[in-house]
Design an enzyme around this catalytic site. Structure first.
Site, PDB file in Angstrom:
ATOM      1  CE1 TYR A   1     -14.273  11.806 -16.448  1.00  0.00           C
ATOM      2  CE2 TYR A   1     -13.305  11.967 -14.266  1.00  0.00           C
ATOM      3  CZ  TYR A   1     -14.039  11.265 -15.211  1.00  0.00           C
ATOM      4  OH  TYR A   1     -14.539  10.037 -14.904  1.00  0.00           O
TER       5      TYR A   1
ATOM      6  NE  ARG B   1      -2.605   0.855   3.544  1.00  0.00           N
ATOM      7  CZ  ARG B   1      -1.978   1.510   4.542  1.00  0.00           C
ATOM      8  NH1 ARG B   1      -1.537   2.735   4.360  1.00  0.00           N
ATOM      9  NH2 ARG B   1      -1.796   0.930   5.696  1.00  0.00           N
TER      10      ARG B   1
ATOM     11  CG  ASP C   1      -6.401  16.455 -15.868  1.00  0.00           C
ATOM     12  OD1 ASP C   1      -5.711  15.865 -16.719  1.00  0.00           O
ATOM     13  OD2 ASP C   1      -7.405  15.936 -15.328  1.00  0.00           O
TER      14      ASP C   1
ATOM     15  CE  LYS D   1      -9.444   8.667 -19.039  1.00  0.00           C
ATOM     16  NZ  LYS D   1     -10.497   7.700 -18.831  1.00  0.00           N
TER      17      LYS D   1
HETATM   18  C1  LIG Z   1      -9.112  14.792 -18.139  1.00  0.00           C
HETATM   19  C2  LIG Z   1      -9.380  13.700 -17.144  1.00  0.00           C
HETATM   20  N1  LIG Z   1      -8.894  13.806 -15.900  1.00  0.00           N
HETATM   21  C3  LIG Z   1      -9.114  12.858 -14.966  1.00  0.00           C
HETATM   22  C4  LIG Z   1      -9.880  11.742 -15.258  1.00  0.00           C
HETATM   23  C5  LIG Z   1     -10.136  10.706 -14.184  1.00  0.00           C
HETATM   24  O1  LIG Z   1      -9.291   9.612 -14.407  1.00  0.00           O
HETATM   25  P1  LIG Z   1      -9.666   8.082 -14.000  1.00  0.00           P
HETATM   26  O2  LIG Z   1     -10.860   7.687 -14.798  1.00  0.00           O
HETATM   27  O3  LIG Z   1      -8.406   7.348 -14.353  1.00  0.00           O
HETATM   28  O4  LIG Z   1      -9.950   8.089 -12.542  1.00  0.00           O
HETATM   29  C6  LIG Z   1     -10.409  11.581 -16.542  1.00  0.00           C
HETATM   30  C7  LIG Z   1     -11.227  10.406 -16.875  1.00  0.00           C
HETATM   31  O5  LIG Z   1     -11.814  10.313 -17.938  1.00  0.00           O
HETATM   32  C8  LIG Z   1     -10.147  12.587 -17.515  1.00  0.00           C
HETATM   33  O6  LIG Z   1     -10.636  12.501 -18.759  1.00  0.00           O
END
Ligand SMILES: Cc1ncc(COP(=O)(O)O)c(C=O)c1O
Length: 402
Positions: free
Chosen positions: A120, A67, A191, A216
């Protein structure tokens, strides 16, 4: 290969942080599926705990418990940090795990966060829900707004920017956001999921932390969920301590998959981007498509053009476009495709389409979605590595179904 200080990320991606001699000569990093690690002596156990929980949560501390940390995480963390031009990197069990760990580490009740909008859906839900309930004031700002006027100089603790934004590809200025944050002693968090470090390195433009849904492009094969954050040594040490406490750590197998994926990051992203640029051109001229947003189409004078030129190295492989019509017409189109599949993730080798109006967490009321460009006709396309003519033929055929 341990340091590779003078090497390009393309080179460090296949070797940094791994010595075969320390793993029975195995060319590739083995998977250490174990929950815990045996100490050679009580003295060693004590030392490992002192290192791990010391002032700066030592990145090289001995292994204790999965962990906290695992041998399968550190090579990918070091390699990603090199891509992001950061001192250190840290992996998490999902993008939301990374985001939550960042917010919990650096925000306290009474603080203010300014965040870009759209963002998101999961991030928006967290800002509007739990974080607000915990007493943090979360204020969204759109691409045409100046966030400086929203800042409370006493309380601003973070500017949080997702650029390009999911799902519209709206661009936000990293340098200006950094200046705003730093004027008030706050952090800028970016992000960087949509462009990946192949096309955008936020830290070089003034961000304190660059984070990813590693599910992604970094993972790139739609076979894992993970998150990542890169930044300065002290911030990453603070995040490591929170990760230890709340357990947002990825599994050893996930770390292994990510290490494999980072080796081909540039190859995948460049091919996806070439395909996306051709597809954007095709869609842009199509009579059934009313608007296409792909960074390759930005012209001087367009909103975002100057920001693109300043902070991006390439246009990426995410396209959003509007189909003339309402939900029913868009559903005909989505159902008629066969090479492009209908699924909600992005950044993998396969092309995926989704319908942000109906296929996202229900965080925003309709009028707010419309105001940030999320309409019933909007389609989000994540372009993969397939043959581009096959993709264009698939889209062309599906558009005749509208
Ligand atoms: C731009 C962006 N940030 C964060 C996330 C969240 O990531 P996760 O689905 O791996 O938790 C996503 C998910 O689609 C995303 O598109």
């Amino acid at each position: 290969m341990r340091n590779g200080e003078d090497q390009h990320p393309d080179t460090t991606s296949v070797g940094l942080g791994y010595e075969a001699a320390e793993h029975l000569g195995s060319l590739k990093l083995p998977i250490y599926e174990t929950s815990t690690f045996v100490f050679e002596s009580a003295k060693e156990g004590k030392r490992f705990f002192e290192q791990a929980y010391g002032e700066d949560a030592d990145a090289d501390a001995g292994y204790i418990y999965s962990r906290l940390d695992s041998p399968n995480l550190r090579p990918a963390e070091a390699r990603l940090a090199r891509w992001e031009e950061a001192e250190e990197g840290l992996l998490f069990g999902s993008g939301m795990g990374a985001i939550t760990t960042v917010l919990l580490t650096f925000l306290r009740p009474g603080d203010q966060v300014l965040y870009s909008n759209p963002v998101y859906g999961g991030t928006s839900a967290l800002m509007r829900g739990l974080l607000t309930e915990f007493g943090v004031e979360c204020i969204p700002f759109s691409e045409d707004a100046d966030p400086a006027g929203l800042a409370d100089g006493e309380r601003l603790a973070m500017v949080y920017v997702e650029t390009p934004a999911n799902p519209t590809n709206a661009l936000f200025d990293i340098q200006a956001s950094g200046e705003l944050a730093h004027t008030h002693g706050a952090r800028l968090v970016v992000d960087n999921t949509f462009l990946s470090p192949v096309w955008q390195r936020p830290i070089a433009h003034g961000a304190d932390l660059s984070l990813h849904s590693a599910t992604k492009y970094l993972g790139g094969h739609s076979d894992l969920t993970a998150g990542a954050v890169c930044g300065g040594r002290h911030d990453i040490a603070a995040l490591r301590r929170t990760r230890y406490e709340i357990g947002t750590t990825p599994s050893p197998s996930t770390g292994w998959l990510l290490t494999r994926s980072l080796e081909t990051l540039r190859l995948r992203v460049e091919r996806q981007t070439e395909n996306a640029t051709r597809i954007a051109e095709f869609l842009d001229g199509h009579p059934k498509v009313t608007q296409v947003r792909h960074l390759s189409l930005l012209q001087p004078g367009d909103p975002g053009h100057d920001i693109y030129k300043r902070q991006c190295l390439g246009p990426g492989a995410m396209i959003s476009f509007e189909i003339a019509g309402e939900e029913a017409e868009v559903f005909h189109f989505l159902d008629a495709m066969s090479v492009v599949r209908l699924a909600t993730s992005l950044g993998g080798t396969e092309s995926l389409a989704s319908h942000p109006w109906t296929m996202a967490p229900p965080t925003l009321p309709a009028e707010q979605k419309l105001s940030i460009g999320v309409t019933p006709g909007l389609v989000r396309l994540s372009v993969g590595i397939e043959n581009v003519s096959d993709l264009i033929r698939d889209l062309e055929r599906a558009l005749t179904a509208v």
